[in-house]
Design an enzyme around this catalytic site. Structure first.
Site, PDB file in Angstrom:
ATOM      1  N   ASP A   1       0.707  -1.284   0.043  1.00 38.60           N
ATOM      2  CA  ASP A   1       0.061   0.053  -0.017  1.00 38.60           C
ATOM      3  C   ASP A   1       0.709   1.185   0.251  1.00 38.60           C
ATOM      4  O   ASP A   1       1.895   1.286   0.913  1.00 38.60           O
ATOM      5  CB  ASP A   1      -0.868   0.134   1.237  1.00 38.60           C
ATOM      6  CG  ASP A   1      -1.760   1.138   1.265  1.00 38.60           C
ATOM      7  OD1 ASP A   1      -2.712   1.267   0.682  1.00 38.60           O
ATOM      8  OD2 ASP A   1      -1.770   1.858   2.096  1.00 38.60           O
TER       9      ASP A   1
ATOM     10  N   GLU B   1       1.602  -0.476  -5.032  1.00 35.27           N
ATOM     11  CA  GLU B   1       0.949   0.698  -5.335  1.00 35.27           C
ATOM     12  C   GLU B   1       1.718   1.821  -5.509  1.00 35.27           C
ATOM     13  O   GLU B   1       2.268   2.485  -4.465  1.00 35.27           O
ATOM     14  CB  GLU B   1      -0.089   0.915  -4.349  1.00 35.27           C
ATOM     15  CG  GLU B   1      -1.280   1.892  -4.720  1.00 35.27           C
ATOM     16  CD  GLU B   1      -2.168   2.129  -3.400  1.00 35.27           C
ATOM     17  OE1 GLU B   1      -3.282   2.640  -3.745  1.00 35.27           O
ATOM     18  OE2 GLU B   1      -1.678   2.263  -2.201  1.00 35.27           O
TER      19      GLU B   1
END
Length: 804
Positions: A428, A484
C-alpha cells in the site's frame, strides 16, 4: 519503624543475572516500634509508576532487634517472594521473543533508551490492568550494541509480555520514552487484548492495554505437505477481498461469519469464478476502534473497517479469527494458516495487502503503544524539530530505508512467507518505500559517500535500499511483489517504480483510461489500445513485461463496478463528513439517470456497460484484478470511500449473488474461464504485429483519430486459433466488416448487447437455443459482417467453414 530500600539497589535492582532481590535496611529508630507487619506492595498497574517496576511480590519475614540477652522487639517485614521466572543474559538475535530449549529469548532494538524492562502479564492480570512480574535488564550484561536481551526460564502458560523503556521524553528531539507505558514488541507474533471485532474494552476504552504472545516450542500446525503454487504471474486472475466483509452478512450462512474460517467455507465460490489468487486487504493486527464514534446518519458507529492502520506487522488480525484471544492468539495464527493451506488445495494463491507506509500511532497527538515508545527516531521520518513527515496522509511515515527499519520489514516479509506460507505482497502506498529515510547517510547506506549527495528526508531514491534488499532476497525474490506506485505526498511512479525486473504495479492509468473509453469519451482510442496490450508505453522501455501491470477497473477504494455505471457523483453522506471525503473525479457515467431507480432502458445499458468493462479486463494483456462483489453487481449506494462501515455497505451479499447466478455472475465465470483457456491472453511479452492486427470498421484500417470510439483487433491463439475482439463505445450502432479468412468463418461467442444467457454463447446453453442464436447472425456472417449496437463489445472465434 520505617522500611526503606537501599538507594544503590534502586538503580540496579532487580538484577537480571541473579534471582536475588533488593537489600533492605532499617531506619535508626526501628527499635522504638512494637511488632508490626509492613506491606511493601508492588503497584502492579499496567501504567507503571516511576519506580514501581523495581518492586516484586513479597512475603513476610521476621526481623529481631536488640542486643543479646535483652528483650527483643520483633517486626515482620515482607521479603522477596520466589520469582516465577529466572533470567539470564540471553542473545541479541533473533529479534523478538523466540522459544528455545528450556525457555524464551527476548530481544528488542532500542538505541536511545537508558533502561529496559520485560513486563510479564498473565491473561487474567491483563484484564485487570496489572503486571504479573517485571524483569529489569542490566545494560552491562543484557545489552549488545543497541539490542536489549534476556533469556527467561519458567512457566509461560497463559503469559503475555511487553516492554517498558526509560529515557528522554522530548518530542522536539524526537524521543517519547515513558517508563509508565507497557509497549508492544515490534516483532511480536500475536497481539492480545480484545477478542471480538467492534467490541469496546473495559469502561468503553477503545485502546485498552495490549500485550504480546509468548511463543512456545510446542506451537505446531499440520501443513499436510503444503508447498507454494508458484504460478507464473501472467496466469493470475486476482480477487481483492476483505476477510470480514466476505462472509459477515447473514446470507453467507457460514459457521464462522467474518473470519478466516468463513473465507475457507466460501473458497469454492472463488474457484467457480475462475480465481487463482486472492489479495487479502490488511490482515495484520489493527485497531478497528481507532476512530470509533457515533454516526448520526446511519445510527451506528464508525470503525476502521478496511484496516489500513497497522498496530503490529507480525501478528494476524486476531479478531478475524473465530478463536479470538483463546490460547493467547495461537489459535488465531493457526486459523490464518488453515486459510492459506485450504486455498492452496483449491489452486488459489494468497497475497497480502501490507501497509508499511505508516502505523496506527499517528502524529504527535496519537497513541503510544509500540514503535514510538521503543525508538521513535528510528521508526519514523522526522523533521529536525521532531515533527512527523506525513507522506502517507495518516499522520506519520514509516522510516522504511533506515537500516534497522528495512531489516525489520525484510524479517517480517520473510516470516509471512516461510512461517505462514503466503505467496506475495501488495504494498500500500508503495512509493514511500522509495523515499530517503530520516538522517539519510550515504556512508551508512552504501558504504561510501556519494558525490553531490544532498538528499533530504523523503527524497525519492532511484535505488532505494529496502526495495533492493527485497528484490535480491533469496526468499522474497520468488514471491509476487506488487507496488501501489504512488503516495499522498505527490510521488507518482506508475511505470517508474524501481523494479529489478520482478516488481509489478497497480496500474492506475489502466483504470482511468478504460473508464474514459468505455463510457464514450473522445480522445482515448490510442491509449485504450495501449492498455489492451499490457501498457507497453509504461513498462516496455524499462525492460518489464505485460504481467508487471496489474489491471483493474475497480478496487476497494472508489466506486464498485455497479456504482461506476449508476452514479456520476459520489454519495458519501453516510460517512458523516458532509460528502467532503472521497475522490471527486471518478470517470463514471450513470448511463442517463442518477441512482439505482431508473427506467428500463437505462438499466439495460448499465448491464451492458458492466459486461463491457469485465470483458475488457479479461482480454487485456497483463494481470486482471477483480474487486470483491463486482461479480454480482454489489452496490455501495454511490459511496466511494466506505472505510468506516462495518455493515451491509461493505458486506458481500450472498443472496444477491444467488440472484445473479444466471446473469452477470454467469458472464463473469465464463469470461474468466475463456481467459484461462486462451494462450494469447496472458503473454510473457508484449504482442507484435506477427500475432496482433488492429482493425477499424473495416479490416486493417484502425482509426486513432481524436473522435474515434471504436477499437478492434485480431489475435492469434495457439488454443483457439484466432480471436476477433471489438469495442464500440459510441452512442451509435455500427455494422463492421470482418477480416477475410478463406476456408474459415467467424462465429459469435460474446456480444455484450445481448441479454443473458445469449451474451455468452457457451456450451452450457441448450444446443437448440445456441444454434438459434447463431442463426440470427448467419446472413451477416455470410457476408463477413457483424452488427454492433452502441456501447457494446464482441468476441468472435474463427472456425472452419463447412460450406467452403
Amino acid at each position: 519503624m520505617e522500611v526503606t530500600q537501599c538507594s544503590s539497589c534502586l538503580l540496579h535492582a532487580p538484577k537480571i543475572s541473579s534471582p536475588k532481590f533488593q537489600c533492605w535496611k532499617l531506619c535508626p529508630n526501628f527499635h522504638q516500634y512494637q511488632k508490626k507487619v509492613f506491606h511493601v506492595h508492588s503497584p502492579n498497574l499496567l501504567n507503571l509508576g516511576k519506580n514501581s517496576r523495581k518492586f516484586s511480590k513479597m512475603e513476610s519475614m521476621v526481623v529481631n532487634a536488640g542486643d543479646e540477652g535483652t528483650e527483643r522487639e520483633t517486626a515482620v517485614i515482607e521479603k522477596p517472594k520466589l520469582r516465577r521466572f529466572q533470567a539470564y543474559e540471553g542473545y541479541p538475535l533473533p529479534l523478538g521473543a523466540t522459544a528455545q530449549d528450556g525457555g524464551v529469548n527476548f530481544a528488542v532494538y532500542s538505541s536511545n533508551a537508558v533502561s529496559a524492562t520485560i513486563c510479564l502479564i498473565s491473561l487474567s492480570d491483563l484484564q485487570e490492568n496489572r503486571v504479573t512480574e517485571c524483569v529489569s535488564l542490566d545494560p552491562s550484561r543484557n545489552k549488545t550494541g543497541n539490542v536489549w536481551h534476556a533469556f527467561l526460564t519458567g512457566d509461560f502458560e497463559d503469559i503475555l509480555y511487553g516492554y517498558s523503556f526509560d529515557g528522554k521524553f522530548s518530542p522536539k528531539s524526537g524521543h517519547y520514552y515513558d517508563p509508565t507505558r507497557i509497549l508492544l514488541d515490534p516483532y511480536a507474533k500475536a497481539i492480545i487484548r480484545r477478542g471480538e471485532f467492534g467490541v469496546l474494552g473495559p469502561e468503553g476504552n477503545c485502546w485498552p492495554q495490549m500485550a504480546c504472545m509468548v511463543p512456545s516450542s510446542d506451537d505446531e500446525f499440520d501443513w499436510e505437505g503444503d508447498l507454494p503454487l508458484k504460478y507464473p504471474q501472467r496466469d493470475l486472475i486476482i480477487y481483492e477481498m476483505h476477510v470480514r466483509g466476505f462472509t459477515r452478512h447473514d446470507s453467507s450462512r457460514t459457521k464462522s461469519p467474518g473470519t478466516f474460517l468463513g473465507v475457507v467455507e466460501k473458497l469454492d465460490h472463488l474457484k467457480e469464478l475462475g480465481i487463482n489468487c486472492i489479495e487479502l486487504m490488511p490482515c495484520h493486527e489493527f485497531n478497528e476502534l481507532e476512530y470509533f464514534n457515533y454516526n448520526s446518519v446511519l445510527g451506528d458507529y464508525k470503525v476502521n473497517f478496511w484496516g489500513y492502520s497497522t498496530v503490529n506487522y507480525f501478528s494476524p488480525m486476531i479478531r478475524y479469527s473465530s478463536a479470538g484471544i483463546s490460547n493467547c492468539g495461537r489459535d488465531a495464527i493457526n486459523e490464518f494458516k488453515f486459510l492459506i493451506r485450504e486455498a492452496h488445495k483449491r489452486g488459489i494463491e494468497v497475497i497480502m495487502d501490507v501497509v508499511f507506509n505508516h502505523t496506527a500511532e499517528g502524529n504527535e497527538n496519537g497513541p503510544i503503544f509500540s514503535f514510538r515508545g521503543v525508538d521513535n527516531t528510528v521508526y519514523y521520518m522526522l523533521a529536525p524539530k521532531g515533527e512527523f513527515y506525513n507522506y502517507s496522509g495518516c499522520g506519520n511515515t514509516f522510516n522504511c530505508n533506515h537500516p534497522v527499519v528495512r531489516q525489520f520489514i525484510l524479517d517480517c516479509l520473510r516470516y509471512w512467507v516461510r512461517e505462514m506460507h503466503v505467496d506475495g505482497f501488495r504494498f500500500d502506498l508503495g512509493s514511500i518505500l522509495t523515499r530517503a529515510s530520516s538522517l539519510w547517510d550515504a556512508v551508512n547506506v552504501y558504504g561510501n559517500s556519494i558525490e553531490g549527495d544532498l538528499l533530504t528526508t523523503g527524497t525519492p531514491l532511484s535505488s532505494p535500499p529496502l526495495v533492493d534488499m527485497i528484490s535480491n532476497d533469496p526468499i522474497l525474490r520468488g514471491v509476487k511483489l506488487i507496488a501501489e506506485a504512488w503516495d499522498t505526498g505527490g510521488l507518482y511512479q506508475v511505470g517508474l517504480f524501481p523494479h529489478w525486473g520482478i516488481w509489478s504495479e497497480w496500474n492506475g492509468q489502466y483504470r482511468d483510461i478504460i473508464r474514459q473509453f468505455i463510457k464514450g469519451t473522445d480522445g482515448f482510442s490510442g491509449a485504450f489500445a495501449n492498455c489492451l496490450c499490457g501498457s507497453p508505453n509504461l513498462y516496455q522501455e524499462g525492460g518489464r513485461k505485460p504481467w508487471n501491470s496489474i489491471n483493474f477497473v475497480c478496487a476497494h477504494d472508489g466506486f464498485t463496478l455497479a456504482d461506476l455505471v449508476t452514479y456520476n457523483n459520489k454519495h458519501n453522506l453516510a460517512n458523516g463528513e458532509d460528502n467532503n471525503d472521497g475522490e471527486n473525479h471518478n470517470n463514471s457515467w450513470n448511463c442517463g439517470q442518477e441512482g439505482e431507480f431508473a427506467n428500463i432502458f437505462v438499466k439495460k445499458l448499465r448491464k451492458r456497460q458492466k459486461r463491457n468493462f469485465f470483458l475488457c479486463l479479461m482480454v487485456s494483456q497483463g494481470v486482471p484484478m477483480i474487486s470483491m462483489g463486482d461479480e454480482y453487481g454489489h452496490t455501495k449506494g454511490g459511496n466511494n470511500n466506505t472505510y468506516c462501515h462495518d455493515n451491509y455497505i461493505n458486506y458481500f451479499r450472498w443472496d444477491k449473488k444467488e440472484d445473479a447466478i444466471s446473469d452477470f455472475f454467469r458472464f463473469c465465470c465464463l469470461m474468466t474461464n475463456f481467459r484461462h483457456e486462451c494462450e494469447s491472453l496472458g503473454l510473457n511479452d508484449f504482442p507484435t504485429s506477427e500475432r496482433l492486427q488492429w482493425h477499424g470498421h473495416a479490416p486493417g484500417g484502425p482509426d486513432w483519430c481524436e473522435t474515434s470510439r471504436f477499437v478492434a483487433f485480431t489475435l492469434t491463439d495457439l488454443a483457439k486459433g484466432e480471436i476477433y475482439v471489438a469495442f464500440n463505445a459510441s452512442h451509435l450502432p455500427v455494422t463492421i466488416e470482418l477480416p477475410e479468412r478463406p476456408g474459415y468463418r467467424w462465429q459469435p461467442l460474446v456480444d455484450t448487447s445481448k441479454p443473458s444467457p445469449f451474451d455468452f454463447l457457451s456450451t452450457d446453453l441448450p444446443s437448440l437455443q445456441r444454434e438459434t442464436a447463431i442463426q440470427q447472425y448467419a446472413h451477416f456472417l455470410d457476408a463477413n459482417l457483424y452488427p454492433m449496437l452502441s456501447y457494446s463489445s464482441i468476441i468472435l472465434l474463427l472456425s472452419p467453414d463447412s460450406n467452403a
